[in-house]
Design an enzyme around this catalytic site. Structure first.
Site: not given
Ligand SMILES: NC(=O)c1ccc[n+]([C@@H]2O[C@H](COP(=O)([O-])OP(=O)(O)OC[C@H]3O[C@@H](n4cnc5c(N)ncnc54)[C@H](O)[C@@H]3O)[C@@H](O)[C@H]2O)c1
Length: 387
Positions: A15-16, A87-88, A132, A192, A196, A221, A260
């Protein structure tokens, strides 16, 4: 630990944040192994489209597998001394109706890792888990009368009447947004956020029991080059970019004044490296964010400026159940534990992000998928508007 000799496993690395972290670790000469299920919602079907992922693929040992599969995790952990766990499922809105899926991916996978760590406790020296700011829910505010307060989930009735700001939980009067600290109450407003927190705590608890140093990083973010341009369930910068570039109207939720704390990917990678490789006390939970807030309208304006386009947007008054109003990190502990750092400014980061988006093959399906995600939320009663 010497920086040159690490054997590092990154889980959920395609991922990112994971792939950018893997690239920096590879550049630092570490031996890198990656485990990822290559979820098509995030990556699309053609994995080789992402330049970052192609580079990771060239330098790392790649294992394709699910983080919930004990056999895959057991194989991936062999011979490793440091673990990064990314991973999520990451869509706040999607988590509100795919509740079992989010709980399964975010919590059960952490439990699998925890059980595997018991077997490998002699070898694993450090685990860094991506958490998060969602764990704080609405987060910290200041009431003129009652000092620091932590409002709970906003009332649907109030939001349907256009009153989006949280209020003091004691007197019900207006409050001022403040930055969230790690010691603040945990009161997530979304599935979420709940998952988390569970994920973070499963890893921290088990590592403490096994004498393994663990660090949970609660990101705000994260944005920048490399973020998914395909996942319609998360990442407003990608979604707004695509809508802008396709000259479609942007639906700005609430009154456009939700905020944010946008933290640039290079800054997050820097703290990931410090958390994994520098001396830290075990069991650390640290916020990663700039402490600065941008409104959604700031975001639209900055993107329009970066792409040199007029933005077509509508402040719709719609709102998603589970979304929070304001977010910003208190970075005091981060600075104390992992050292000071000059964060990339929002405007500069947006320019770099927009430049990258324009160099990428963007996916027209993103805007379509985003509209579909809103229909899904609406059908589940989770996207509402003024009454
Ligand atoms: N991006 C943000 O703004 C942000 C903010 C706060 C926290 N985080 C957390 O940081 C971490 C990384 O976020 P990201 O933005 O890079 O997410 P991402 O969606 O880009 O990447 C997640 C990766 O996990 C993989 N994955 C998902 N389920 C898996 C499974 N069952 N088995 C193996 N791999 C699986 C996906 O294929 C993907 O490569 C996540 O834990 C996320 O919750 C991200």
């Amino acid at each position: 630990m010497s920086e040159s000799t690490h054997k590092i496993l990154l889980i959920g690395v395609a991922g990112f944040i994971g792939s950018s972290t893997a690239l920096r670790l590879l550049a630092g000469g570490h031996q890198v192994r990656i485990l990822d299920s290559f979820d098509p919602q995030i990556h699309g079907e053609d994995l080789k489209k992402s330049a970052t992922l192609r580079k990771v693929w060239e330098g790392a040992e790649v294992q394709v597998g699910d983080a919930r599969d004990p056999v895959a995790v057991d194989r991936a952990l062999r011979g490793v001394d440091t673990v990064y766990y990314f991973a999520a499922g990451t869509g706040t809105g999607q988590s509100m109706y795919q509740v079992r899926q989010y709980t399964d991916v975010n919590v059960n996978a952490a439990a699998v890792l925890a059980e595997q760590l018991i077997q490998k406790k002699a070898e694993i020296q450090r685990v860094v888990v991506s958490s998060s700011r969602a764990v704080y829910g609405e987060g910290a505010y200041r009431c003129a009368q009652h000092g620091p307060v932590f409002p709970k989930t906003r009332s649907v009735d109030a939001m349907q009447q256009g009153r989006f700001e949280p209020v003091c939980p004691v007197c019900g009067l207006a409050v001022e947004a403040a930055a969230s600290s790690e010691g603040d109450p945990v009161q997530p407003t979304s599935i979420y956020g709940i998952t988390k927190y569970a994920q973070e705590q499963v890893v921290l608890n088990l590592c403490a029991a096994m004498g393994i140093t663990a660090v949970a990083l609660r990101y705000q973010n994260v944005f920048g080059p490399g973020q998914s341009l395909r996942n319609p369930y998360t990442g407003i910068l990608s979604i707004f970019s695509q809508l802008l570039l396709e000259k479609r109207q942007i639906n700005v939720f609430e009154d456009g004044l939700a905020t944010r704390d946008f933290v640039y990917i290079d800054d997050v990678v820097e703290f990931n490296l410090r958390a994994g490789l520098h001396a830290v006390a075990g069991g650390s939970v640290l916020n990663v964010g700039t402490g600065k807030r941008q409104t959604l309208l700031d975001v639209v304006a900055a993107l329009a400026d970066a792409y040199g386009r007029e933005a077509d947007f509508k402040v719709s008054g719609q709102f998603r159940i589970g979304d929070i109003r304001h977010a910003a990190a208190d970075g005091t502990n981060l600075r104390e534990v992992l050292g000071g750092h000059a964060f990339v400014g929002f405007g500069q980061g947006i320019k770099a992000f927009a430049g990258w988006v324009q160099s990428e093959e963007t996916d027209r399906a993103l805007a379509q998928g985003y509209l579909r995600s809103l229909t899904e939320m609406s059908a589940s009663g989770l996207l509402k508007g003024a009454r």
